[in-house]
Design a protein around this motif. Sequence first.
Motif, PDB file in Angstrom:
ATOM      1  N   ILE A 198     -83.810 -63.229  39.939  1.00  0.00           N
ATOM      2  CA  ILE A 198     -83.034 -63.385  38.706  1.00  0.00           C
ATOM      3  C   ILE A 198     -83.749 -62.733  37.523  1.00  0.00           C
ATOM      4  CG2 ILE A 198     -82.177 -65.083  37.027  1.00  0.00           C
ATOM      5  CD1 ILE A 198     -81.617 -66.925  39.492  1.00  0.00           C
ATOM      6  N   LEU A 199     -85.052 -62.949  37.407  1.00  0.00           N
ATOM      7  CA  LEU A 199     -85.791 -62.338  36.296  1.00  0.00           C
ATOM      8  C   LEU A 199     -85.776 -60.808  36.405  1.00  0.00           C
ATOM      9  CD1 LEU A 199     -88.814 -64.782  35.872  1.00  0.00           C
ATOM     10  CD2 LEU A 199     -86.821 -64.526  34.376  1.00  0.00           C
ATOM     11  N   SER A 200     -85.811 -60.291  37.625  1.00  0.00           N
ATOM     12  CA  SER A 200     -85.704 -58.836  37.813  1.00  0.00           C
ATOM     13  C   SER A 200     -84.354 -58.326  37.337  1.00  0.00           C
ATOM     14  CB  SER A 200     -85.911 -58.467  39.284  1.00  0.00           C
ATOM     15  OG  SER A 200     -87.234 -58.729  39.677  1.00  0.00           O
ATOM     16  N   LYS A 201     -83.311 -59.072  37.636  1.00  0.00           N
ATOM     17  CA  LYS A 201     -81.970 -58.700  37.161  1.00  0.00           C
ATOM     18  C   LYS A 201     -81.911 -58.692  35.637  1.00  0.00           C
ATOM     19  CE  LYS A 201     -78.304 -59.735  40.408  1.00  0.00           C
ATOM     20  NZ  LYS A 201     -77.163 -60.609  40.682  1.00  0.00           N
ATOM     21  N   GLN A 248     -84.426 -58.219  33.592  1.00  0.00           N
ATOM     22  CA  GLN A 248     -85.155 -57.030  33.126  1.00  0.00           C
ATOM     23  C   GLN A 248     -84.297 -55.773  33.246  1.00  0.00           C
ATOM     24  OE1 GLN A 248     -88.881 -56.591  35.210  1.00  0.00           O
ATOM     25  NE2 GLN A 248     -89.792 -58.367  34.220  1.00  0.00           N
ATOM     26  N   GLU A 249     -83.619 -55.625  34.368  1.00  0.00           N
ATOM     27  CA  GLU A 249     -82.743 -54.462  34.564  1.00  0.00           C
ATOM     28  C   GLU A 249     -81.637 -54.437  33.528  1.00  0.00           C
ATOM     29  OE1 GLU A 249     -81.329 -54.586  38.620  1.00  0.00           O
ATOM     30  OE2 GLU A 249     -83.380 -54.582  39.420  1.00  0.00           O
ATOM     31  N   ASN A 250     -81.038 -55.574  33.250  1.00  0.00           N
ATOM     32  CA  ASN A 250     -79.966 -55.636  32.252  1.00  0.00           C
ATOM     33  C   ASN A 250     -80.456 -55.174  30.880  1.00  0.00           C
ATOM     34  OD1 ASN A 250     -78.193 -56.664  34.152  1.00  0.00           O
ATOM     35  ND2 ASN A 250     -78.407 -58.780  33.481  1.00  0.00           N
ATOM     36  N   VAL A 251     -81.642 -55.622  30.508  1.00  0.00           N
ATOM     37  CA  VAL A 251     -82.170 -55.307  29.184  1.00  0.00           C
ATOM     38  C   VAL A 251     -82.593 -53.842  29.104  1.00  0.00           C
ATOM     39  CG1 VAL A 251     -84.050 -55.831  27.563  1.00  0.00           C
ATOM     40  CG2 VAL A 251     -82.852 -57.690  28.717  1.00  0.00           C
ATOM     41  N   GLN A 252     -83.061 -53.296  30.215  1.00  0.00           N
ATOM     42  CA  GLN A 252     -83.538 -51.899  30.217  1.00  0.00           C
ATOM     43  C   GLN A 252     -82.417 -50.867  30.268  1.00  0.00           C
ATOM     44  OE1 GLN A 252     -86.262 -52.063  33.523  1.00  0.00           O
ATOM     45  NE2 GLN A 252     -87.962 -52.726  32.225  1.00  0.00           N
TER      46      GLN A 252
END
Length: 142
Positions: free
Chosen positions: A132-135, A137-141
């Motif tokens: 979930i935290l990886s998702k 990060q991807e959303n924000v990037q």
Amino acid sequence: MNLSLNDYISIFIHQTDLTVTNCVKSKLAPFNLAPEQNLIMMLLWEKDGMTQNEIAEKLLKDKTNIARMVSNLEKKGFIKREPCEKDRRSLHLFLTNKGRELGHRVIPITEDLNKLVCEGITDEELSEVRRILSKIQENVQR
């Protein structure tokens, strides 16, 4: 305003990070080591001789910030910088004897902190948190 403060996941993540960072800070204080400096040291304890650029990439920090922290760690006698033979603009970071000795004292503390943070959380739940935290990060990037 439709959302309350408790509805923002980013604020909850930030508050959690502050709580963990404050705990880390208090545990590392006797060693004259700030939490972010400890991240650099942890990378070097894992793989001595990394470049400043490699560390900046792994920690998602800008090169200027890493250079400042590296300078402080060097002044404390924990690391030394050496120019790369292939590229003189690049600097390799190596642990000093004092830095290696510090690892023997700090690594057990970081392992205990990790156990504390993960207490009562299953391996499956930890995998889900990472996913979930990886998702996020991807959303924000994007």
